[in-house]
Design a protein around this motif. Structure first.
Motif, PDB file in Angstrom:
ATOM      1  N   GLY A   2      75.385 -62.453   4.574  1.00 51.17           N
ATOM      2  CA  GLY A   2      74.537 -62.818   5.728  1.00 51.17           C
ATOM      3  C   GLY A   2      74.714 -61.736   6.802  1.00 51.17           C
ATOM      4  N   VAL A   3      73.827 -61.850   7.606  1.00 47.76           N
ATOM      5  CA  VAL A   3      73.775 -60.948   9.035  1.00 47.76           C
ATOM      6  C   VAL A   3      74.882 -61.066   9.964  1.00 47.76           C
ATOM      7  N   ILE A   4      75.610 -60.172  10.269  1.00 52.90           N
ATOM      8  CA  ILE A   4      76.639 -60.255  11.081  1.00 52.90           C
ATOM      9  C   ILE A   4      76.288 -60.122  12.663  1.00 52.90           C
ATOM     10  N   GLU A   5      76.454 -60.964  13.331  1.00 51.66           N
ATOM     11  CA  GLU A   5      76.031 -61.039  14.780  1.00 51.66           C
ATOM     12  C   GLU A   5      76.890 -59.995  15.463  1.00 51.66           C
ATOM     13  N   MET A   6      76.376 -59.132  16.374  1.00 49.63           N
ATOM     14  CA  MET A   6      76.947 -58.059  17.032  1.00 49.63           C
ATOM     15  C   MET A   6      76.233 -57.933  18.306  1.00 49.63           C
ATOM     16  N   ALA A   7      77.002 -57.628  19.450  1.00 46.34           N
ATOM     17  CA  ALA A   7      76.184 -57.328  20.733  1.00 46.34           C
ATOM     18  C   ALA A   7      76.805 -56.061  21.320  1.00 46.34           C
ATOM     19  N   VAL A   8      76.001 -55.251  22.056  1.00 41.99           N
ATOM     20  CA  VAL A   8      76.477 -54.512  22.903  1.00 41.99           C
ATOM     21  C   VAL A   8      75.877 -54.857  24.104  1.00 41.99           C
ATOM     22  N   GLU A   9      77.179 -54.921  25.222  1.00 45.23           N
ATOM     23  CA  GLU A   9      76.887 -55.393  26.510  1.00 45.23           C
ATOM     24  C   GLU A   9      77.521 -54.514  27.756  1.00 45.23           C
ATOM     25  N   VAL A  10      77.064 -54.568  28.852  1.00 44.36           N
ATOM     26  CA  VAL A  10      77.444 -53.842  29.938  1.00 44.36           C
ATOM     27  C   VAL A  10      78.498 -54.584  30.600  1.00 44.36           C
ATOM     28  N   TYR A  11      79.453 -53.536  30.866  1.00 42.41           N
ATOM     29  CA  TYR A  11      80.864 -54.353  31.499  1.00 42.41           C
ATOM     30  C   TYR A  11      81.049 -53.591  32.768  1.00 42.41           C
ATOM     31  N   LEU A  12      80.755 -54.185  33.975  1.00 38.76           N
ATOM     32  CA  LEU A  12      80.719 -53.747  35.215  1.00 38.76           C
ATOM     33  C   LEU A  12      82.152 -53.894  36.044  1.00 38.76           C
ATOM     34  N   VAL A  13      82.924 -52.831  36.362  1.00 41.26           N
ATOM     35  CA  VAL A  13      84.184 -53.044  37.033  1.00 41.26           C
ATOM     36  C   VAL A  13      84.050 -52.885  38.581  1.00 41.26           C
ATOM     37  N   PHE A  14      84.908 -53.715  39.237  1.00 45.40           N
ATOM     38  CA  PHE A  14      84.797 -53.747  40.680  1.00 45.40           C
ATOM     39  C   PHE A  14      86.347 -53.302  41.267  1.00 45.40           C
ATOM     40  N   GLY A  84      80.444 -45.183  40.470  1.00 46.04           N
ATOM     41  CA  GLY A  84      79.690 -44.522  39.295  1.00 46.04           C
ATOM     42  C   GLY A  84      80.383 -44.306  38.137  1.00 46.04           C
ATOM     43  N   ASN A  85      81.752 -44.670  38.068  1.00 44.68           N
ATOM     44  CA  ASN A  85      82.399 -44.506  36.503  1.00 44.68           C
ATOM     45  C   ASN A  85      82.896 -46.009  36.127  1.00 44.68           C
ATOM     46  N   ASN A  86      82.194 -46.854  36.841  1.00 45.47           N
ATOM     47  CA  ASN A  86      82.966 -48.193  36.716  1.00 45.47           C
ATOM     48  C   ASN A  86      81.921 -49.131  35.849  1.00 45.47           C
ATOM     49  N   ILE A  87      81.369 -48.525  34.935  1.00 42.80           N
ATOM     50  CA  ILE A  87      80.416 -49.256  33.864  1.00 42.80           C
ATOM     51  C   ILE A  87      80.995 -48.779  32.484  1.00 42.80           C
ATOM     52  N   THR A  88      81.224 -49.577  31.774  1.00 39.79           N
ATOM     53  CA  THR A  88      81.763 -49.337  30.235  1.00 39.79           C
ATOM     54  C   THR A  88      80.666 -50.198  29.278  1.00 39.79           C
ATOM     55  N   LEU A  89      80.718 -49.783  28.075  1.00 40.10           N
ATOM     56  CA  LEU A  89      79.964 -50.496  27.267  1.00 40.10           C
ATOM     57  C   LEU A  89      80.774 -51.587  26.209  1.00 40.10           C
ATOM     58  N   ALA A  90      80.539 -52.799  26.169  1.00 44.95           N
ATOM     59  CA  ALA A  90      81.362 -53.546  25.533  1.00 44.95           C
ATOM     60  C   ALA A  90      80.674 -53.999  24.142  1.00 44.95           C
ATOM     61  N   VAL A  91      81.357 -53.738  22.856  1.00 43.46           N
ATOM     62  CA  VAL A  91      80.998 -53.879  21.507  1.00 43.46           C
ATOM     63  C   VAL A  91      81.973 -55.123  21.135  1.00 43.46           C
ATOM     64  N   VAL A  92      80.804 -56.202  20.839  1.00 42.56           N
ATOM     65  CA  VAL A  92      81.575 -57.582  20.642  1.00 42.56           C
ATOM     66  C   VAL A  92      81.035 -57.900  19.262  1.00 42.56           C
ATOM     67  N   SER A  93      81.855 -58.010  18.220  1.00 44.14           N
ATOM     68  CA  SER A  93      81.253 -58.526  16.984  1.00 44.14           C
ATOM     69  C   SER A  93      82.406 -59.357  15.962  1.00 44.14           C
ATOM     70  N   LYS A  94      81.437 -60.120  15.239  1.00 45.44           N
ATOM     71  CA  LYS A  94      82.501 -60.947  14.570  1.00 45.44           C
ATOM     72  C   LYS A  94      83.064 -60.415  13.084  1.00 45.44           C
ATOM     73  N   ASP A  95      82.752 -59.130  13.038  1.00 45.01           N
ATOM     74  CA  ASP A  95      83.176 -58.278  11.720  1.00 45.01           C
ATOM     75  C   ASP A  95      84.385 -57.559  12.284  1.00 45.01           C
ATOM     76  N   ILE A  96      85.525 -57.842  11.911  1.00 49.81           N
ATOM     77  CA  ILE A  96      86.639 -56.824  12.557  1.00 49.81           C
ATOM     78  C   ILE A  96      86.817 -55.582  11.866  1.00 49.81           C
ATOM     79  N   ASP A  97      86.151 -55.663  10.698  1.00 50.18           N
ATOM     80  CA  ASP A  97      86.404 -54.307  10.239  1.00 50.18           C
ATOM     81  C   ASP A  97      85.315 -53.323  10.926  1.00 50.18           C
ATOM     82  N   GLU A  98      83.918 -53.781  11.387  1.00 45.79           N
ATOM     83  CA  GLU A  98      83.193 -52.905  12.147  1.00 45.79           C
ATOM     84  C   GLU A  98      83.824 -52.588  13.383  1.00 45.79           C
ATOM     85  N   ILE A  99      84.574 -53.435  14.134  1.00 45.46           N
ATOM     86  CA  ILE A  99      85.219 -53.080  15.172  1.00 45.46           C
ATOM     87  C   ILE A  99      86.438 -52.023  15.039  1.00 45.46           C
TER      88      ILE A  99
END
Length: 146
Positions: A2-14, A84-99
Motif C-alpha cells: 500500500g501507499v506509505i504515508e509520509m510528510a515533510v513539515e516545517v520545524y520552527l525553533v525559538f 533566520g537559521n531557525n527553520i528546519t524541514l522535518a520528514v516523518v514517515s511510517k517507512d523506517i527504511d525510507e528514513i
C-alpha cells in the motif's frame, strides 16, 4: 504494498519564547496547539541534571494550519541560535527504511547533529544539516509522535 504515508513539515525553533510564538500563531490562524511538551517533562538523565532555566522551555509542540503541520520547539539554554537559521524541514514517515536511506544520502557532505537513533518519541530519529545548509530532522512515525 500500500501507499506509505509520509510528510515533510516545517520545524520552527525559538530562543526561549516558543510558547509565546505558538499562542500568537494559534490565534492568527484560529487553531489550537497540540500538547506542549517541555524539556522538564521529558525523561531525565541523572548524570546530566536539567538546568532550571531549561525546564519550562518548549521541547515540542505542533499546530495545524490550513491542513499543514507546523512543529515548534525552543533551543536548549546555551545552544547556538541565529534568527533566520531557525527553520528546519522535518520528514516523518511510517517507512523506517525510507528514513534511513534519506538520512544516509542527506548527510553526504553535510554535518550530522544527531546520528539516527532511538529516542523516547521515535524508534529512529536523526538531525543533520545538508551540504547546501538546509537543516533536516528525520523521524520514524511509529505511533508515539505527538
Amino acid at each position: 504494498k500500500g501507499v506509505i504515508e509520509m510528510a515533510v513539515e516545517v520545524y520552527l525553533v525559538f530562543n526561549g519564547n516558543c510558547r509565546e510564538a505558538i499562542e500568537f500563531y494559534a490565534k492568527a490562524f484560529n487553531t489550537e496547539a497540540s500538547q506542549i511538551m517541555t524539556f522538564g517533562e521529558s525523561p531525565q538523565n541523572p548524570d546530566f541534571p536539567l538546568p532550571d532555566e531549561a525546564k519550562d522551555r518548549v521541547m515540542h509542540a505542533r499546530l495545524t494550519v490550513s491542513g499543514s503541520t507546523i512543529m515548534f520547539s525552543d533551543t536548549f539554554p546555551g545552544s547556538p541560535f541565529e534568527t533566520g537559521n531557525n527553520i528546519t524541514l522535518a520528514v516523518v514517515s511510517k517507512d523506517i527504511d525510507e528514513i534511513k536511506n534519506a538520512y544516509e544520502k542527506l548527510k553526504e557532505g553535510g554535518k550530522v547533529e544527531m546520528e539516527l537513533q532511538e529516542t523516547f518519541w521515535s524508534k529512529c530519529y536523526g538531525k543533520l544539516t545538508d551540504k547546501f545548509g538546509i537543516g533536516w530532522q528525520l523521524s520514524h512515525d511509529d505511533g508515539r509522535q505527538q
